[in-house]
Enzyme design. Structure first.
Site, PDB file in Angstrom:
ATOM      1  N   THR A 188     -16.815  57.462-110.474  1.00 35.68           N
ATOM      2  CA  THR A 188     -15.992  56.249-110.374  1.00 35.68           C
ATOM      3  C   THR A 188     -16.456  55.282-111.463  1.00 35.68           C
ATOM      4  O   THR A 188     -17.582  55.373-111.940  1.00 35.68           O
ATOM      5  CB  THR A 188     -16.176  55.566-109.005  1.00 35.68           C
ATOM      6  N   GLU A 333     -11.852  59.040-105.369  1.00 34.09           N
ATOM      7  CA  GLU A 333     -12.356  59.663-104.142  1.00 34.09           C
ATOM      8  C   GLU A 333     -11.310  60.533-103.439  1.00 34.09           C
ATOM      9  O   GLU A 333     -11.629  61.261-102.516  1.00 34.09           O
ATOM     10  CB  GLU A 333     -12.834  58.569-103.173  1.00 34.09           C
ATOM     11  N   LYS A 443     -10.442  34.447 -99.341  1.00 34.99           N
ATOM     12  CA  LYS A 443     -10.472  34.090 -97.925  1.00 34.99           C
ATOM     13  C   LYS A 443     -10.475  32.576 -97.794  1.00 34.99           C
ATOM     14  O   LYS A 443     -11.493  31.925 -97.986  1.00 34.99           O
ATOM     15  CB  LYS A 443     -11.689  34.725 -97.243  1.00 34.99           C
ATOM     16  N   TRP A 448      -6.088  35.184 -95.395  1.00 36.48           N
ATOM     17  CA  TRP A 448      -6.350  35.974 -96.600  1.00 36.48           C
ATOM     18  C   TRP A 448      -5.217  35.783 -97.602  1.00 36.48           C
ATOM     19  O   TRP A 448      -4.046  35.988 -97.284  1.00 36.48           O
ATOM     20  CB  TRP A 448      -6.458  37.461 -96.251  1.00 36.48           C
TER      21      TRP A 448
END
Ligand code: ADP
Length: 541
Positions: A188, A333, A443, A448
């Protein structure tokens, strides 16, 4: 009672054999690093791939050994993909846009034995090689005429690709591997912490290729001409080298030339029908088409993923160039395809607004991959298209752990569920929308705010080239949004222009508290915005 059907192992060599036997005359075209276009058939590709497999074997490499590649999208890279995995070696693709320290870290962590490198990436390899601990040989991916000297430690052998394979036999019998044998390795990008390796298996790769080719995913066909702009070092070019060969599509590789002009010319010359890449690449292409007046003569579909696709791209390509842009989501992944946005039977948009509204979500899951949302207490979140949650994933091509890395154990849950690190909503029809990365969401007072939403709106302004939203600390609300704007070249915009542009498009409390301007928004090795860097630049601690 067991059934009575055959149970052949799912192996990458079976895709190879199918491709060369069923589509021997189909073409592979590459824009080469040396300059000029290279073309050959699947049959010729197959013969050279077997020569390469013999050459690799002659070096004494054993099943499971890692072979690294530092290369652009091209025919020799495709030969490497199949010669390594099909013979039981592990193809480890490395990202040449990383810093040399990261390259040596990854090469040593993977314990690569041989590295293959494209000519113009050699300087990076030379720097990195000072710290290599496992590499025995470097093969420069070129012919004798273009071969260069390499300044690497004396104990590393230097070879020329064409000479390496020249005298080898073009016959090779692939081993009957267990389908769970490791086939390829990709790290990654490591924007936080060290890069982490994902070790694919033959089984996961073949099943992923089947998944990609489902009609509701990407699908390729033998009438398609595929140009993967997404690099082969970026999650195996999203599985294109496997899925496209499985269906016998013509393949066109752009080499290192990913600017708008080179891509347009190559697409038109080779009659490309489908192409895949990240939004930044398509923004450049769209700008080039607009300024040059050129058209995409044969392209029908563009697959966009890697980061959220702004509405302007769907509309720009759709309305001005009659190209269908399809939003997809995934990650290293998961090989990487998780979702793709294709409409349902009874979705009949009444107007263009609704049509493009429906294109915005990252899509529905592909069979073979499952997802669910959890809240902060690990309770499942209702899939009503509104409530956000942490997105978990599992499936035939999702990892069960990272390669030799114990730091991420808390992301793996019972039942094979993996915490993707993304925040999302899923609606009643299964359409998933990524609202943010967990670490990027803003936040504010218990609510959110999606940085992706703020960015998407901002890049819709005609004078904005790119935009990034980040959180700034706030005493009262904890965090508040800030938008950082990169204006179009030669344009000046003010804070007021930007805030006026948001007016009516989002709730008042989501409005950015601050607008900042920068000449260039920093992008990482896979074309994604480097928010950490922006935080360092714009947020005072
Ligand atoms: P890739 O960029 O190929 O998807 P990476 O492993 O580099 O693979 O990055 C995965 C992450 O990229 C995802 O977890 C998600 O945050 C982001 N991402 C990928 N596709 C999208 C998309 N269509 N919209 C928003 N974010 C995306």
């Amino acid at each position: 009672m067991l059934g009575l059907m055959q149970d052949h192992q799912l192996l990458i060599s079976s895709i190879f054999e199918h491709a060369i036997k069923s589509y021997p005359t189909q073409e592979i075209v590459s824009n080469t690093v040396e300059g000029g276009i290279h073309k050959y058939s699947f049959k010729e590709w197959g013969l050279r791939t077997k020569k390469l497999a013999n050459a690799l074997k002659s070096t004494g490499l054993k099943i499971g050994d890692r072979v690294g590649t530092l290369a652009w999208n091209g025919y020799r890279h495709l030969e490497l993909y199949y010669a390594t995995s099909s013979s039981g070696l592990i193809c480890h693709t490395l990202n040449p846009r990383l810093h040399h320290d990261q390259i040596s870290y990854i090469v040593n962590h993977a314990e690569d034995k041989i590295l293959f490198v494209d000519l113009n990436i050699a300087p990076l390899l030379e720097e990195a090689s000072k710290n290599f601990s496992s590499v025995q040989a470097v093969v420069v991916m070129t012919d004798k005429k273009n071969m260069i000297d390499l300044n690497v430690p004396k104990d590393i052998k230097i070879l020329c690709y064409e000479e390496f394979i020249e005298k080898e036999s073009d016959e090779f019998h692939w081993p009957e591997l267990d389908e769970r044998t490791a086939s390829s390795l990709c790290y990654t990008s490591g924007t936080t912490g060290n890069p982490k390796g994902v070790l694919y298996t033959h089984r996961s790769t073949v099943l992923h290729a089947f998944g990609v080719n489902l009609k509701d995913a990407i699908p390729y066909g033998s009438k398609d001409c595929v140009l993967p702009v997404v690099p082969m070092f970026h999650v195996n070019a999203w599985g294109t080298p496997y899925a496209a060969l499985m269906c016998g599509s013509k393949i066109v590789f752009p080499g290192p030339k990913l600017d708008g002009e080179s891509l347009t010319d190559l697409m038109n010359a080779e009659k490309v029908t489908i192409s895949l890449g990240v939004p930044t690449v398509w923004l450049l292409l769209l700008n080039h088409l607009r300024s040059s007046g050129k058209k995409l003569e044969t392209v029908k579909r563009l697959i966009i993923g890697g980061s959220a696709c702004p509405r302007t791209l769907f509309e720009g390509f759709g309305e001005e160039y009659n190209v269908d842009v399809i939003h997809a989501w995934g990650m290293t992944e998961m090989s990487p395809i998780g979702t793709a946005n294709n409409p349902l039977f009874n979705m009949n948009p009444v107007d263009k607004k609704e049509f493009y509204d429906q294109k915005m979500p990252q899509g529905r899951t592909v069979f073979g991959h499952e997802m669910k949302l959890l809240d902060d207490k690990d309770n499942e979140v209702e899939q009503d298209g509104v409530k956000q949650g942490r997105l978990l994933s599992r499936g035939y091509w999702v990892l069960k752990s990272y390669y030799n890395d114990e730091t991420q154990k808390d992301r793996f849950f019972d039942g094979g569920w993996f915490d993707t690190g993304d925040i999302a909503t899923i609606d009643k029809n299964g359409f998933m929308t990524i609202t943010d990365r967990n670490k990027d969401i803003i936040k504010s007072g218990g609510e959110w705010i999606s940085s992706i939403d703020l960015e998407n709106i901002c890049v819709g302004h005609p004078d904005v080239a790119n935009a990034a939203a980040i959180a700034i600390p706030d005493e009262k609300w904890d965090e508040r949004p800030m938008i950082i704007v990169q204006p179009m070249p030669g344009k000046t915009i003010t804070e007021k222009d930007i805030l006026d542009f948001y007016e009516g498009k989002i709730a008042k409390w989501m409005m950015p508290d601050k607008v900042a301007f920068t000449e260039t928004i920093p992008l990482g090795a896979t074309g994604k915005i480097l928010k950490n860097k922006l935080r360092d630049m714009f947020v005072k601690n």
